[in-house]
Enzyme design. Structure first.
Site, short mmCIF file in Angstrom:
data_model
loop_
_atom_site.label_atom_id
_atom_site.label_comp_id
_atom_site.label_asym_id
_atom_site.label_seq_id
_atom_site.Cartn_x
_atom_site.Cartn_y
_atom_site.Cartn_z
N ARG A 65 -13.98 0.53 21.00
CA ARG A 65 -15.32 0.74 21.52
C ARG A 65 -16.12 -0.57 21.51
O ARG A 65 -17.03 -0.74 22.27
CB ARG A 65 -16.02 1.78 20.65
N LYS A 172 0.87 9.12 10.44
CA LYS A 172 0.55 10.36 9.75
C LYS A 172 -0.96 10.52 9.70
O LYS A 172 -1.67 9.52 9.81
CB LYS A 172 1.16 10.34 8.36
N HIS A 202 5.62 4.66 6.93
CA HIS A 202 5.92 3.27 6.58
C HIS A 202 6.82 3.15 5.37
O HIS A 202 7.44 2.13 5.14
CB HIS A 202 4.63 2.47 6.37
N LYS A 206 10.50 0.42 4.30
CA LYS A 206 10.64 -0.44 3.12
C LYS A 206 12.10 -0.73 2.82
O LYS A 206 12.95 0.15 2.91
CB LYS A 206 9.99 0.24 1.91
N GLU A 240 -0.92 6.42 -7.34
CA GLU A 240 -1.85 5.37 -6.93
C GLU A 240 -2.89 5.22 -8.03
O GLU A 240 -3.26 6.21 -8.68
CB GLU A 240 -2.54 5.78 -5.62
N HIS A 264 6.09 11.28 2.83
CA HIS A 264 6.80 10.27 2.03
C HIS A 264 7.77 10.90 1.03
O HIS A 264 8.94 10.56 0.99
CB HIS A 264 5.81 9.41 1.26
#
Lengths: 510, 359
Positions: A65, A172, A202, A206, A240, A264
């Site tokens: 945009r 995702k 992703h 790896k 995490e 995942h």
């Protein structure tokens, strides 16, 4: 060595120095001003160019945009690249890239903008020789997918001219349950053929994840014990240490299970548990993964074998952290899970009776992703009980990130006059050796998209099978109870520990 | 950390390695190979620096074998081994042992190196300069699966290439070959994009740069067309011009970093083709340890079968390849001529090059 006529005589399977270079092509990124694009996609494109893997005349078109000219866009890419690229900045590589950079300004409902996109692509075909080959990277929230895809169709951008291709790359989440995933697939497949749709997970890009296959199928010492006769259970963890950050809008209502387990963790589980594929091509791989996902059995009592949680205020690594319900933009009554742990079984000859424990969470002890295959204790021990008191179960741990590598844990005698056996671990440090130049997941995946190689991308059926596994759990959670609270910076709620304790097991501290 | 050992033996060096590893607290590292660098004092520093950088990608035990010059007859009869053991931050991601050999032990360097090789891991030998004529038969080369030479550093690169071809044993490789990988991949990519038959090729680059010859021989071997080698002032390779039945395909790099790919009927495109550092070359070399058959095929093609700049003068009596050399754009007529049989072409080329050499 006579050259084969008809094929490129400079190509030779035995010549393994020559890298796979993508053919003439361009990448169109929708939502190019977003975080993912700046931190991952643009640097990955540069790194690919730096490694000489992009075709001469590669084109990069940004669509967003913002009121930008081509130069502003190039400057933005330049900044993103110098900040985030893995490989050092080189002027001549930049010169190669910048010639093919264009920016198209517009909203997704703006027909003019898509016409401008079309003429930009045609101009690039002429100026850069992209040959009509374009991949559309939809780095936009899923609610915009239908609109963008429809616009592409409406303006004829999805129809590849003879002898070229048009591909769609989507990130995702692939829906939020089976039904929405099917809808999304229907929308995308209406415009793009199934084999031209690339779903990015992703994790699959790896190196360590690809190494699971090498470890299992290129060696002889692991496969014989990779089954219910020796394996006690498997723990797959993705933790995490951060909270939801600025993603409140996306995260609330989705939760950890949908965000992480559905894609995942179930993919990691499939790679860990699948049978040997007939070959290493996409169809053979997907066939084996789908077999495993299709054989997954949920526990009968979902209340006893699944746990969800929410992080509460606490201290994470020396910093004070607010609880999930206190985060900006989160409904204080939200039932969204920031932690999820589930137990799954796989109904086949290899895995019957071996539980797979999957857990993920935010604001846990540290950032880590690993697969731990925990083995049964020795059926008989000639040592007396005191000698092996300290001995745990043998384990093979595949450390996906960070500090990629493999750890093998086994018992060893403690030096001294008495017989005492204790756990030691043996380390293969992938990271130590190969991280410096091992490519980012996105590099590999973008290159695969341009090459049309779909090995590392989940297919429609895998996505649907995964939702099939998760939907009953989410439904159960919707109707029963509330997420358990756990203090930030710990390894999850006490209920999760109780869940394993009921089976006589405990979570590894990763 | 660094441990200096004067007048020592391999077993003492092994002890020092264990001691060093314990001292820095990493009792085991996942080293994947042993790299043996055979060099003189002059080149040791650069070679070791490159190897340490490459070790980020390939953690290795690096053994630098430095043969020192003995200036007096007395020195030549005594023999001594000095070693410098480096582990930790001083040695990239692996371990480094710098071995300095004096006197008689110079002729028995393999006895020093053998006990220091990592168990079971592959061995790579690298001669940055002064490579033996037959690397596989060299006592140190015989220990290695992979033997890396560098014709670029040779006094007479062409003669060196011929010697390499004569002595080629699977596992041999040369950094001049490694240097042209980006060129080769870009040329292959260029031919991916057109459906044309290549009719002749010209490879242009600086003199005394064996990479140009290797690239030309590779092209000649793969394409089976006459390949002309012409000279420019560099840097390195400057251009490859392929004449095809649908127009020229040219990869031109005048400045050693940014190249232009021009294909008839397509827009010119910029391509980054930077000359690479030695560390990058070594890292590429260590990536694959299996024999490089493509290199062997290119090398064996023979420098003498290329159409050199010197041949142009004596071109009249060398029918086939000379025609290509004379004519700047042989694309139109070359297919019309009967395809040159390899053997006579070779003889002709040989004849002309030997004449050129006689001049």
């Amino acid at each position: 060595m006579t050259p084969v006529h008809g094929a490129n005589p400079l190509r030779d399977a035995a010549d393994r120095r020559l890298p796979r270079i993508a053919g003439p092509s361009g990448l169109v990124i929708f939502g190019v001003t977003g975080d993912l694009s700046r931190k991952k996609l643009m640097p990955a494109v540069y790194d690919l160019a730096n490694r000489g893997l992009l075709p001469p005349g590669f084109a990069l078109i940004g669509f967003a945009r913002r009121e930008w000219e081509n130069e502003d866009f190039a400057q933005e890419v330049h900044d993103a690249v110098s900040e985030h690229a893995r490989t050092p900045f080189r002027e001549e590589v930049w010169q190669q890239l910048v010639q093919g950079m264009r920016f198209v300004q517009g909203n997704f409902d703006d027909d003019d903008a898509f016409e401008r996109l079309k003429s930009t692509m045609q101009e690039l075909d002429k100026a850069q020789g992209t040959g009509g080959n374009f991949a559309y990277y939809l780095s936009v929230p899923p609610k915009f997918f239908p609109e963008v895809v429809q616009q592409l169709k409406k303006h004829g951008l999805a129809d590849a001219p003879e002898g070229s291709w048009r591909r769609a790359v989507i990130e995702k989440p692939f829906g939020h349950d089976l039904e929405s995933a099917r809808e999304l697939n229907a929308i995308v497949h209406e415009v793009f053929a199934p084999d031209q749709v690339f779903r990015i997970d992703h994790y699959l890009g790896k190196e360590t994840v690809q190494n699971i296959l090498a470890l299992r199928f290129a060696n002889t010492m692991f496969e014989p014990i990779w089954n219910r006769s020796y394996v006690d259970h498997v723990q797959i963890t993705m933790a995490e240490d951060i909270g939801i950050g600025g993603r409140a809008g996306y995260y609330d209502g989705i939760g950890a299970a949908r965000d992480v387990i559905q894609n995942h963790l179930l993919q990691l589980m499939a790679l860990t548990a699948m049978e040997e594929p007939a070959s290493f091509d996409a169809d053979a791989l997907v066939a084996e993964k789908a077999k495993v996902l299709g054989a997954v059995r949920l526990p009968k009592d979902l209340g006893a074998h699944t746990v969800r949680g929410q992080y509460a205020a606490g201290w994470q690594g020396g910093e004070k952290a607010v609880g999930y319900l206190q985060e900006d933009g989160i409904d204080p009554k939200s039932n969204t899970d920031t932690y999820a742990a589930i137990k799954l079984g796989i109904d086949n000859r290899r895995w019957a009776g071996v539980p797979f424990y999957l857990r993920t969470g935010k604001r846990l002890g540290r950032r880590v992703t690993e697969i731990a295959v925990v083995f049964q204790r020795a059926p008989h021990s000639p040592f007396d009980h005191t000698a092996t008191e300290e001995l745990g179960q043998n384990a093979i741990v595949i450390r996906v990130q960070p500090d990629e590598g493999i750890t093998v844990r086994f018992g060893s005698k403690v030096p001294g006059t008495s017989m005492e056996i204790r756990d030691v671990s043996m380390d293969f440090a992938y990271g130590e050796s190969f991280t410096e130049s091992s490519p980012e997941a996105y590099e590999r995946l973008i290159l695969d998209v341009l090459l049309g190689d779909s090995n590392l991308f989940p297919r429609t059926e895998e996505v649907e099978l995964s939702w099939n596994i998760l939907d009953p759990i989410e439904n159960y959670w919707d109707k029963h109870g509330k997420p358990a609270q756990y203090p930030s910076g710990t390894w999850g709620p006490a209920e999760a520990d109780e869940m394993l304790a009921r089976d006589g097991r405990s979570w590894r501290r990763p | 950390m660094k441990i200096d050992l004067t007048d020592t033996t391999s077993s003492k060096i092994n002890k020092a390695l264990v001691q060093g590893r314990r001292a820095i607290g990493t009792p085991a590292v996942g080293m994947v190979l042993t790299l043996v660098i055979v060099t003189d004092e002059e080149n040791a520093y650069d070679a070791l620096k490159a190897a340490n950088e490459a070790s980020r990608e390939h953690p290795s035990r690096t053994l630098v074998v430095i043969k020192r010059v003995s200036r007096s007859p007395r020195d030549r009869t005594t023999s001594r081994l000095d070693a410098e053991v480096r582990v930790g931050a001083d040695a990239g991601t692996g371990e480094t042992v710098v071995l300095r050999l004096y006197g008689e032990v110079i002729d028995h360097a393999q006895s020093v190196v053998l006990p220091l090789l990592l168990p079971d891991a592959p061995v790579v030998a690298w001669w940055p300069v002064n490579a033996p004529r037959d690397p596989a038969k060299d006592p140190l080369g015989a220990l290695a699966q992979r033997r890396v030479t560098d014709s670029y550093a040779a006094e007479h690169p062409d003669a060196d290439l011929e010697a390499r071809a004569g002595a080629y044993t699977p596992g041999d490789t040369d950094l001049s070959w490694t240097r042209i990988t980006p060129w080769r991949s870009m040329l292959a990519a260029a031919l991916d994009q057109v459906v044309c038959e290549v009719t002749s090729v010209e490879v242009e680059g600086e003199e005394f740069n064996p990479s140009c010859e290797l690239l030309a021989m590779w092209l000649a071997d793969r394409l089976d067309v006459p390949v002309k080698r012409s000279l420019s002032s560099g840097p390195g390779l400057t251009a490859v011009r392929m004449a095809t039945d649908c127009g020229p395909v040219v990869l031109d790099r005048p400045d050693g970093s940014l190249a232009t790919l021009s294909v008839q009927g397509q827009p010119d495109r910029a391509v980054a083709l930077k000359r690479r550092e030695t560390s990058e070359l070594i890292a590429e070399e260590l990536r694959r340890l299996d024999p490089d058959d493509t290199y062997a095929a290119a090398l064996r093609f023979g420098v003498d079968r290329l159409v050199g700049p010197a041949d142009a003068a004596t071109a009249q009596d060398a029918p086939e390849p000379a025609a290509a050399a004379d004519d700047p754009a042989p694309a139109q007529e070359a297919p019309a001529k009967p395809a040159a049989k390899k053997a006579p072409a070779k003889q002709a080329a040989k004849k002309s090059s030997s004449k050129a050499a006689a001049k």
